[in-house]
Structures are given as structure tokens and as C-alpha cells.
Design an enzyme around this catalytic site. Structure first.
Site: not given
Ligand code: NAX
Length: 328
Positions: A11-12, A16, A92, A98, A131, A159, A187
Site C-alpha cells: 500500500g506504498a 500512510i 469498508r 463485515r 484493517n 491506540d 484494534h
Molecule cells: P489508502 O487507501 O490511502 O492506501 C491504501 C493503499 O493500499 C492504496 O494505495 C492501494 O492501492 C493499496 N493496496 C490495496 N490493495 C493492495 C494490495 N493487495 N497490495 C498492495 N497494495 C494494495 O489507505 P491508508 O490511509 O494508507 O490506510 C491503509 C490501511 O491502514 C487501511 O486499511 C486503514 O484502515 C488502516 N489503518 C490502520 C490503523 C491501525 O491502527 N492499525 C490506523 C490507521 C489506518 O486507519
């Protein structure tokens, strides 16, 4: 000089990822003397943006950054990986149940777990951020039978840091004076931030606060719903704070916790505190010699027990759901 460490980030091209990669390349993930090679995994639609980020990384001329590879193939991206940060996930969307969410993410984390199993370095450490992080970590772990299960972890450090900050505001003590906070469970909104063993400037935090109603009605929901509050305020979900927590998680895992303190991480349960074995649940953990260990022997009072059990029950339901979907 030390051998470069290969760090794979999925998800580079996401938000994030953008907040995370520059900090890794500058040495904040592993240490200021550790060279890194970055591997960026994206889906095909994300590759161009990932290339743009890689151009900017080049333009920082980070002395520790040995190279950047970009791929949409997990088998390539995890090849030789020492650290894997699994950030990319399927969010989601409206109308999604879910079960649909778990299934869509199973389609991502199962093949990534298999690719880690088949191609990563022997010392691979995995942090799942995407998530639902705990259950995504469980899916990846189940798909990697040759990797020790404890190498798969889920992020609850954000958290934990949110709880530190809220407790600091309430007590007026700086965060550096707060020790032994714990996030238990999933989480998710059911997570339980526990101050009963925490210390504020050397005194028991629950006694310093001395206000159970504040804990129940303000502190716990503020920490648990902070993600939603950030979205409401910023118009986008937490990104820099999430990246910061991922850095903290891995740095602690590799470099250890300070004496007299612990942190929180989603780790494979060994059955401690009544959390069923094998679930990836958040616990109080110390880190030493590159290993997390669950802090043992804490008394769990009635207030805490109910809340830990509720969050763990949710994790068990998620595990049951992904089992029924054939994902683990
Ligand atoms: P973004 O939607 O900005 O970025 C996600 C990226 O992942 C996109 O560039 C997408 O193309 C890529 N992606 C999707 N499927 C993929 C795959 N199979 N292989 C490689 N890349 C893939 O999301 P972002 O805000 O960066 O958040 C990323 C994840 O972190 C989300 O699932 C979010 O819910 C989760 N979070 C988790 C947190 C935690 O505390 N554990 C907090 C922050 C965040 O909400």
C-alpha cells in the site's frame, strides 16, 4: 558498515505509505546506523503513484537508503524481506457487510502470507496495519506455516499512543512520565485501554485519576473512537500518526522496551489472561533480543475483565468468520 535490511511496504502509494516511507529511509524504523533497501508493493493502479513517491525518496538523497524496488507481485516484493509492513488493505465501502470485508481482505492477506512464507528472509518480522488488522494478521500468519507464528503482529500502537496522550492531558503529566499503559484486544471500537497498571510520575494512574466514570465514559470511548474523530476533523483518516505508530512498533520490536515499562502490540496469544490460544490480540508486551513477550501475572479487576472479554469475543467471531470462509 552493517548489511542493509530489506523493508517491504504494501500500500506504498496510499496516505500512510506516504507518511511512512520517508521515515524508514531516514533511519527512524531501525536505527540511524542501519542501511535499508525498500520494496514497495502496490496493486497495478497504484504503481505509477508509487513510482512518484520513489522519485521523491531519491530526491531526499538519504544516506541510508540503498535502493527502491517497486512491484505489483507479492512474490517479488517479499523476496528476502526482513521487515514487512502490511499497510494496503481493502477499506469498508458503503453497504459492505463485515463478512464481505473479511473476504475481500482475505483475498489480499492470504496470498501475501504465502509469499512471505515462500520468499521472505528467515528473520522476517511482519506488522499488519491494514484493517481489520488483527484478523488480517491471523490470515497472513495461517498462510505462512514455515514462519514462526510470533513473527506476525498487528498494530495497536496508535491506540496505545492515543491513550498516552489522553492520560497526559487529564493528569497534566508529560507522556514521558507515563508508563505501563495497556491496550487489550482488537484494534476496533471494542479495544480496551487499561490504566489500572499504568503509572503517572511513579504513582498508580487509576489512583491519580481517581474517577472511574471518566475512565468509562470519556477516556475509553475517546481512545477507541479517535480514528472516527480524526476523519470527522481532517476529512481523511489518520495517516501521519498511524505511520508514526508503525515506526514505534517495529523500532521497539527490534531495539527493545525500556526497563520498567512496556508497550502494546497485537501478538499471537499463548492463552494468557484467558485469551484463546492463536488469536492475534493486543496485550501488554515487552521486547528484548528482537522478540515480544506478553507481560505475565497482572491482576485483572472486574472493570477490566468485562471489557477485555468483550473485545476478545469479537476477535473470536472474526476468526470463526474467516474460518468459515476458508481463509485460515
Ligand atoms: P489508502 O487507501 O490511502 O492506501 C491504501 C493503499 O493500499 C492504496 O494505495 C492501494 O492501492 C493499496 N493496496 C490495496 N490493495 C493492495 C494490495 N493487495 N497490495 C498492495 N497494495 C494494495 O489507505 P491508508 O490511509 O494508507 O490506510 C491503509 C490501511 O491502514 C487501511 O486499511 C486503514 O484502515 C488502516 N489503518 C490502520 C490503523 C491501525 O491502527 N492499525 C490506523 C490507521 C489506518 O486507519
Amino acid at each position: 558498515t552493517r548489511t542493509p535490511v530489506t523493508v517491504t511496504v504494501t500500500g506504498a502509494a496510499g496516505q500512510i505509505g506516504y507518511a511512512l516511507l520517508f521515515r524508514i529511509a531516514s533511519g527512524q524504523l531501525l536505527g540511524a546506523d542501519v542501511p535499508v533497501t525498500l520494496r514497495l508493493l502496490e496493486i497495478p493502479q497504484g504503481l505509477k503513484a508509487a513510482e512518484g513517491t520513489a522519485m521523491e525518496l531519491d530526491d531526499c538523497a538519504f544516506p541510508l537508503l540503498q535502493g527502491i524496488d517497486i512491484s505489483d507481485d507479492p512474490n517479488v516484493a517479499f523476496d528476502g524481506a526482513n521487515v514487512a509492513l502490511l499497510v494496503g488493505a481493502r477499506p469498508r465501502t458503503k453497504g459492505m457487510e463485515r463478512g464481505d470485508l473479511l473476504e475481500a481482505n482475505g483475498g489480499i492477506f492470504k496470498p501475501q502470507g504465502k509469499a512471505i512464507n515462500d520468499h521472505a528472509a528467515d528473520d522476517i518480522k511482519v506488522l499488519v496495519v491494514g484493517n481489520p488488522a488483527n484478523t488480517n494478521a491471523l490470515i497472513a500468519q495461517a498462510a505462512a506455516p514455515d514462519v514462526p507464528a510470533e513473527r506476525f503482529t498487528a498494530m495497536t500502537r496508535l491506540d496505545h499512543n492515543r491513550a498516552l496522550s489522553q492520560l497526559s492531558k487529564k493528569t497534566g503529566a508529560p507522556v514521558s512520565e507515563i508508563k505501563k499503559l495497556t491496550i487489550w484486544g482488537n484494534h476496533s471500537a471494542t479495544q480496551y485501554p487499561d490504566v489500572f497498571h499504568a503509572e503517572v510520575a511513579g504513582k498508580n494512574a487509576a489512583e491519580v485519576v481517581n474517577d472511574e466514570q471518566w475512565l468509562a465514559d470519556t477516556f475509553i470511548p475517546t481512545v477507541a473512537k479517535r480514528g472516527a474523530a480524526i476523519i470527522e476533523a481532517r476529512g481523511a483518516s489518520s495517516a501521519a500518526s498511524a505511520a508514526n505508530a508503525a515506526i514505534d512498533h517495529v523500532y521497539t520490536w527490534v531495539n527493545g522496551t525500556a526497563a520498567g515499562d512496556w508497550t502494546s502490540a497485537g501478538v499471537v496469544s499463548d492463552g494468557s489472561y484467558g485469551v484463546p490460544q492463536g488469536l492475534i490480540s493486543s496485550f501488554p508486551v515487552t521486547a528484548k533480543d528482537g522478540k515480544f513477550e506478553i507481560v505475565q501475572g497482572l491482576d485483572v479487576n472486574e472493570f477490566s475483565r468485562t471489557r477485555i472479554d468483550a473485545s476478545v469475543k469479537e476477535l473470536e467471531e472474526e476468526r470463526e468468520a474467516v474460518r468459515n470462509l476458508g481463509l485460515i
